[in-house]
Design an enzyme around this catalytic site. Structure first.
Site: not given
Ligand code: SAH
Ligand code: SF4
Length: 358
Positions: A93, A114, A125, A128, A342
């Site tokens: 996506e 994005c 994580c 996420c 994401c």
């Molecule tokens: N893997 C990289 C790039 C993905 S960025 C990273 O983690 O930085 C996606 C962003 O959305 C990250 O900052 C992640 O922590 C955040 N994110 C993931 N799940 C989320 C959620 N449920 N609510 C708000 N932000 C979220």
């Molecule tokens: Fe963590 Fe999600 Fe970023 Fe992967 S995409 S590193 S699981 S926040």
């Protein structure tokens, strides 16, 4: 994953291909014009190339690595999320964010995109949606670029800003990310400047070093989400591999050569990292790195236990951090109603598919 889509070919690689096919070097320039200037979707459109070359290209190469299968619009704010299916059926996506939403300014045609860098994510994580299903595979260079072309086709405008904040950890896919960046920045390809590109990482230290060695003035966002190892260990397994004691020096190294301030992303999650004692620790790290902080109230993911703090609690955290002299922005997810965090759109799709199979 075999990659014969020309969207993933850097100018050097195109040149090499043309030579291998027994053609004169200037054919590479023509090919490049068809791909990027005219946005050709079919080799048959490339009428100034010799028929024999066109035949070879049709037989062995492609021009589009993915197909858009769903576009969902947010009812507020104008963000649009789209889901793309790749040739092997996997889904990723991307989110189109109009500048007026992204920067709070007047209406304009500028858009931020994005993009995703992987199908799923190995980093797991705990909050996420992308991490929930684990890593399926890296996106190819062409699949990263294909999202940009798809966004421009959907929106009818050029992408001005690019953020690697979709699915996946970009710095865990360096072999495909670096050529993608070369093509994105190349003036005869997508021509998006380095300062308009933000790479977001959850703290992949070797990846950071490689990106620094790439030597381009890209912007960096770090998904910090916890200002001490205790909190980060609880929600981000990556911290056990590269704890703050390693991550912070690597970021300090980055700041020595970077023109831009690092952005520390900090999701506010109730009873995990939004308590007041965390403000002091976060301010310390921000000062150490001369960084700005972006606070993001947690976006609920179905099936996960985490809770978004009340709006008052988020505002208080924000105010206290500002009072400590840290530059802070707080972004209430504009696309909340289309699951803009994401991985969530794909997760919903995968669930529907799973239900249909039962
Ligand atoms: N893997 C990289 C790039 C993905 S960025 C990273 O983690 O930085 C996606 C962003 O959305 C990250 O900052 C992640 O922590 C955040 N994110 C993931 N799940 C989320 C959620 N449920 N609510 C708000 N932000 C979220
Ligand atoms: Fe963590 Fe999600 Fe970023 Fe992967 S995409 S590193 S699981 S926040």
């Amino acid at each position: 994953m075999e990659d014969n889509c020309l969207l993933g070919y850097t100018p050097d690689k195109l040149q090499q291909l043309v030579c291998e096919l027994g053609q004169k070097p200037f054919r590479a320039k023509q090919l490049q014009e068809w791909i990027w200037k005219h946005r050709a979707t079919d080799f048959e459109q490339m009428t100034n190339l010799p028929p024999a070359l066109r035949e070879q290209l049709v037989a062995h190469y492609t021009l589009r690595p993915l197909q858009v299968v769903e576009v969902s619009a947010s009812s507020t704010g104008g963000t649009r999320k789209f889901l793309s299916r790749m040739r092997d059926g996997h889904l990723v996506e991307s989110v189109i964010i109009p500048a007026a939403v992204g920067q709070g300014g007047a209406h304009s045609d500028r858009i931020t995109l994005c993009v995703s860098s992987q199908v799923g994510c190995a980093f797991g994580c705990k909050f996420c949606a992308s991490g929930l299903l684990g890593l399926t595979r890296n996106l190819t260079t062409a699949e990263i670029i294909g999202q940009i072309l798809a966004a421009e086709e959907i929106s009818g405008t050029r992408v001005d800003n690019l953020v690697f904040m979709g699915m996946g950890e970009p710095l865990a896919n360096m072999d495909n990310l670096l050529p993608a960046l070369t093509i994105i920045m190349d003036e005869h390809s997508l021509n998006i400047g380095a300062r308009h590109i933000t790479i977001s990482t959850s703290g992949n230290v070797p990846g950071l070093k490689r990106l620094a060695a790439f030597g381009r003035p890209l912007r960096l966002a770090v998904s910090l989400h916890g200002a001490c190892d205790e909190v980060r260990n609880q929600i981000m397994p990556v911290n056990k591999k590269w704890p703050l004691g390693e991550l912070i020096p690597a970021l300090q190294e980055w700041t020595r050569t970077s023109k831009h301030k690092i952005t520390l992303e900090y999701i506010l999650i109730q009873d995990v990292n939004a308590m007041l004692p965390e403000v002091d620790k976060l301010a310390r790290i921000a000062h150490l790195l001369n960084a700005k902080v972006n606070l993001i109230p947690y976006n609920t993911v179905e099936g996960l236990p985490w809770v978004r703090p009340t709006e008052a609690a988020c505002r208080f955290f924000c105010k206290t951090l500002i009072a400590k002299g840290v530059p802070v922005t707080m972004r209430y997810e504009k696309g909340h109603d289309i699951n803009a965090a994401c991985g969530q759109l794909r997760l919903r799709r995968e669930e529907q598919n799973a239900q249909q199979k039962h």
